[in-house]
Design an enzyme around this catalytic site. Sequence first.
Site, PDB file in Angstrom:
ATOM      1  N   ASP A   1       0.973  -1.201  -0.134  1.00 20.29           N
ATOM      2  CA  ASP A   1       0.016  -0.042   0.009  1.00 20.29           C
ATOM      3  C   ASP A   1       0.976   1.376   0.153  1.00 20.29           C
ATOM      4  O   ASP A   1       1.593   1.637   0.811  1.00 20.29           O
ATOM      5  CB  ASP A   1      -0.859  -0.032   1.231  1.00 20.29           C
ATOM      6  CG  ASP A   1      -1.991   1.026   1.362  1.00 20.29           C
ATOM      7  OD1 ASP A   1      -1.997   1.939   0.210  1.00 20.29           O
ATOM      8  OD2 ASP A   1      -2.913   0.888   2.131  1.00 20.29           O
TER       9      ASP A   1
ATOM     10  N   ASP B   1     -10.832   3.999  -1.160  1.00 16.52           N
ATOM     11  CA  ASP B   1     -11.339   3.004  -0.277  1.00 16.52           C
ATOM     12  C   ASP B   1     -12.838   2.941  -0.343  1.00 16.52           C
ATOM     13  O   ASP B   1     -13.479   3.985  -0.487  1.00 16.52           O
ATOM     14  CB  ASP B   1     -11.077   3.267   1.189  1.00 16.52           C
ATOM     15  CG  ASP B   1      -9.343   3.120   1.521  1.00 16.52           C
ATOM     16  OD1 ASP B   1      -8.664   2.921   0.622  1.00 16.52           O
ATOM     17  OD2 ASP B   1      -9.251   3.068   2.584  1.00 16.52           O
TER      18      ASP B   1
HETATM   19  C1  GLA Z   1      -5.383   2.246   2.751  1.00 17.70           C
HETATM   20  C2  GLA Z   1      -5.890   1.201   2.023  1.00 17.70           C
HETATM   21  C3  GLA Z   1      -6.972   0.442   2.732  1.00 17.70           C
HETATM   22  C4  GLA Z   1      -6.452  -0.227   3.976  1.00 17.70           C
HETATM   23  C5  GLA Z   1      -5.953   0.810   4.856  1.00 17.70           C
HETATM   24  C6  GLA Z   1      -4.942   0.425   5.909  1.00 17.70           C
HETATM   25  O1  GLA Z   1      -6.408   3.275   3.240  1.00 17.70           O
HETATM   26  O2  GLA Z   1      -6.613   1.558   0.754  1.00 17.70           O
HETATM   27  O3  GLA Z   1      -7.643  -0.576   1.870  1.00 17.70           O
HETATM   28  O4  GLA Z   1      -5.468  -1.061   3.705  1.00 17.70           O
HETATM   29  O5  GLA Z   1      -4.853   1.725   3.932  1.00 17.70           O
HETATM   30  O6  GLA Z   1      -4.462   1.574   6.767  1.00 17.70           O
END
Ligand code: GLA
Length: 391
Positions: free
Chosen positions: A149, A217
């Site tokens: 990520d 998200d």
């Molecule tokens: C980002 C990602 C999420 C999750 C969070 C965790 O927002 O897009 O899917 O993994 O980080 O902190």
Amino acid sequence: MPRIQSRLAMAATAALIALPAAASPPSAAPTPPMGWNSWNHFAAKVDDATVRAQADAMAANGMRDAGYRYINIDDTWEGERDAQGVIHANSKFPDMKALADYVHAKGLKLGIYSSPGPKTCAGYEGSYGHEAQDAKTYAAWGIDYLKYDLCSLGDQMKATGSLDKAQEIELTAYRKMDAALKATGRPIVYSLCQYGVAQVWRWGGSVGGNLWRTTGDITDRFSRMTQIGFGQAGLSKYAKPGNWNDPDMLEVGNGGMTPIEYRTHMSLWALLAAPLLAGNDLSKMTPDTLAILTNREVIAIDQDPAGHQGDRVHAEGPLEVWAKPLSGGAKAVGLFNLSDQPSYVEVSYAAVGFKTPVKTRDVWAAKDLGAKTSYRALVPGHGVVLLRLGA
Ligand code: GLA
């Protein structure tokens, strides 16, 4: 040419033709990955006991038999690095190797999460400068899936003040972890997460990604789910076996949508050949939620071995028709009604490539409807009628 020589020449040509293509290892994700991820429901509350409970549930409730495999720990597992720089899990995960053994013994696989930046999105230790070391640690634990990520690497990219330099930093970072994972010799699904910027679908595969998030998200709301899901229009050409667009994890069963809306969510993700990563608490599910997550015919649409992603065929205000080509010449078709009132939605089969009458099946109703050339369904508000046409 004398006959014997020409025969020899032919044999040599045949031998050349018979040579196998350069051997590349089989993809870790020939179909979209299926499993569970901790983030949507548990966020920072995920721990060893929670993960074991999810594995127990998946193995016992029919999900494993329906194709679900990965138990993925998202952010907040990370602890400190030791004097040698080796990453350790924090106190929520006392023994990651023992946890992986437990999950494997259930016939499942374990996934983990990190960032190419110094810090993860929740502020934990990222892999920056420790890529090879972390990949080795994951492999030693028995990890089978990595979600990587972008998070704090984004700050370094912004600081360059140049789109091109930022892109170079990002590509280099993703390639570095890909090489580190490959060097372990363990098949590990590589999931890129950078929220769908810079047309990641065009280059995600070239940096080793098996899947790449195409959006920000998801949340457990119909408006956000549909914004993300229907926003995938036009991306189908970038998906293929081994490389998938990822519109984020499922919210089915988390309580913010109705069963009708969750069926719309599941149907759309199946038409999109999206990864099916359940995001609810598998140890506490209603029969309705389990039935949505384990519907074999819907899963078969998502997991079709030809690996085509579906796309929008037609939209008229809140009414949309999407189609996904399936192996053997069949098609899955979704008739969506995004308004909150019931409405008729119609599809002429010519619009999805059929010139003669074809067998029509209503997938959620599990009902054969006979051979047809078009179909008109009364679709509830926020609902879908999912059809399988042809074989
Ligand atoms: C980002 C990602 C999420 C999750 C969070 C965790 O927002 O897009 O899917 O993994 O980080 O902190």
